[in-house]
Design a protein around this motif. Structure first.
Motif: not given
Length: 269
Positions: A160-176
């Motif tokens: 609800r804050n990020l675009s879907p691809k940005h959110a999925m990038e954080m969730l799938l990669l788990g990078e800092m």
């Protein structure tokens, strides 16, 4: 500091000029969201919601870490339960989700002041706030994938804050994620020099607190309501809200003050 907030409490509160500053106070545990901290945060948010003197809230943290998320030591200990922790996990996640929803539903805007790391549910906490300021040393992460646990509840706030691809990038990669990228992605509003997040968040909160409490309450509620609607319904809802807002005393006063080139006098009605 308020009298009810002892120095060794998991959460501290300090009020000044219409701004309530809440400080996560478990620095020795990386401000992990323990049961006690979640309960304290929920209780204080309820108090603030009913406090007409508070017009904005700052959420900060003691120590070098904003929040490492759920207290995994507390949660892991319950694997010894007869149901392997199922009922406990469900209860804790429900409690945490309730706190996040309290932030969104709070009449007053909430500004996060982030120094250091905000991971998993700690990142969820930042995403649940209305605004966020990050110091240059801040880092954001949803690292559950590294330990076999997808960050599904933080996902709700992130999506609800990020675009879907940005959110999925954080969730799938788990990078800092460094603060500049967090700002680019929409997780934070501003990046300031290290150690300056609380000062800038407090400045923004003070600017907000100078506005009509009625206007803030009306606008924040309508913003989140229309986000869940289709385009036509959102416009219809926003129009109804704006009509009621126009008829409020503070809107009449604010428009009159603007036309007369004077400072408005807010009454919150």
């Amino acid at each position: 500091m308020n009298a009810h907030a002892a120095v060794d409490a998991p959460l501290l509160r300090h009020d000044r000029d219409g701004v309530a500053t809440l400080t996560l106070n478990r620095p020795g545990a990386r401000n992990a969201l323990s049961e006690a901290l979640l309960d304290a945060l929920g209780t204080e948010l309820d108090r603030i919601a009913a406090d007409g003197t508070v017009r904005a809230v700052v959420l900060s943290a003691a120590g070098p870490v904003f929040s490492a998320g759920h207290d995994l030591k507390e949660m892991t200990a319950r694997r010894a339960d007869e149901d392997r922790g199922r009922a406990y996990f469900a209860e804790v996640l429900s409690r945490c989700s309730g706190v996040m929803q309290r932030i969104v539903g709070l009449p007053q805007p909430v500004v996060a002041a982030v120094e250091g790391v905000a991971t998993a549910a700690g990142c969820q906490l930042v995403a649940s706030c209305d605004l966020a300021v990050a110091g240059e040393d801040a880092r954001f992460c949803t690292p559950g994938v590294h330990i076999g646990l997808f960050c599904s509840t933080p996902m709700v706030a992130l999506s609800r804050n990020l675009s879907p691809k940005h959110a999925m990038e954080m969730l799938l990669l788990g990078e800092m994620i460094p603060p500049a990228d967090a700002a680019r992605m929409g997780l934070v509003n501003r990046v300031v020099p290290r150690g300056g997040a609380l000062e800038e968040a407090s400045r923004l909160a003070s600017l907000i607190a100078a506005k009509s409490a009625l206007t803030l309450r009306t606008g924040k509620r309508a913003f989140y309501e229309q986000l869940e609607m289709g385009l036509s319904d959102a416009y219809e809802h926003a129009s109804r809200v704006m009509v009621e807002n126009m008829l409020a005393r503070d809107a009449e006063e604010g428009i009159g003050a603007f036309m007369e080139k004077r400072e408005p006098s807010w009454e919150g009605r």
